[in-house]
Design an enzyme around this catalytic site. Sequence first.
Site, PDB file in Angstrom:
ATOM      1  CB  THR A   1      -3.172 -28.316 -56.881  1.00 50.36           C
ATOM      2  OG1 THR A   1      -3.765 -28.483 -58.084  1.00 50.36           O
ATOM      3  CG2 THR A   1      -3.038 -26.817 -56.624  1.00 50.36           C
TER       4      THR A   1
ATOM      5  CE  LYS B   1      -5.497 -26.115 -60.480  1.00 48.18           C
ATOM      6  NZ  LYS B   1      -5.499 -27.719 -59.824  1.00 48.18           N
TER       7      LYS B   1
ATOM      8  CE  LYS C   1      -4.505 -30.041 -52.144  1.00 48.85           C
ATOM      9  NZ  LYS C   1      -4.038 -30.088 -53.593  1.00 48.85           N
TER      10      LYS C   1
END
Length: 302
Positions: free
Chosen positions: A109, A184, A252
């Site tokens: 990701t 995502k 993150k």
Amino acid sequence: MYFRYNVEKGVRELKTIGFIGTGVMGKSMAGHLMKAGHPVHVYTRTKEKANDLLDNGAKWADTPKDIAQNCDVIITMVGYPQDVEEVYLGTDGLIEHAKEGSYLIDMTTSSPQLAQKIEKAAAEKHLAALDAPVSGGDIGARDAKLSIMVGGGESAFKELLPIFSKMGTNVVYQGKAGSGQHTKMCNQIAIASGMIGVCEAILYAEKAGLNPETVLKSIESGAAGSWNLSNLGPRMLKGDFAPGFYVKHFIKDMTIALNSAEEMGLMTPGLSLAKKLYEELAEMGEEDSGTHALYKRLANQG
């Protein structure tokens, strides 16, 4: 082409796959490819994390450069965007050393903008690059039931679909480079607020004197049902906060999503709140716990 047809043998020969990053999820994903018969070369910063794969026949590579020079399809599953950039665009990286015609698949990701940058650099070297982040955590990786969201060239996606299908059951082509990463971000935004709701529901049940396990039986199959409620709710109740996906990595992801949303002029108050709570959780020493450890932060309201 992903498959090379050997007329003399009358069989399809599987291409060699390189896998970089054999952590909580990558280890299982690489294992499924090996079980399907693919020759797999692996590289990870901590070699011990690859021991099970090596014991079962995977070949060790000392550097990403070695992977690039010896594999036809290269998959990366690393930690942070800066790791992705180094592995792909560094002097000893994949794009500089991959064989012409190779396929590069980043399943980390990461940033949609970085995915676009990688795809452009790869094309200049006659390589095909796809961004293909996943959802499903350690359970989805273990059971080969990941959701895989793919961006990049559609022809490359079609060639690589047999590989994706060994790791996931919901494999969807989303569009041009960066589209997998944008998808995502949608996934992580939905999870962020949803996890707050799961934790609050369980804490409410406990405070009301109910049996939370019985409560889950009632609500997980109704309108409140979700993957997190069914799979991570029971872990919360058992006090099992082992990572299927790390808190630090989720922070993150939420940072990337917030930055992308801000660039588009989009308000995401639920995401902002979730990021704040997760940062507080990390400050409690839980950055290496699973994302469902948010339960601890909400239970700690003193």
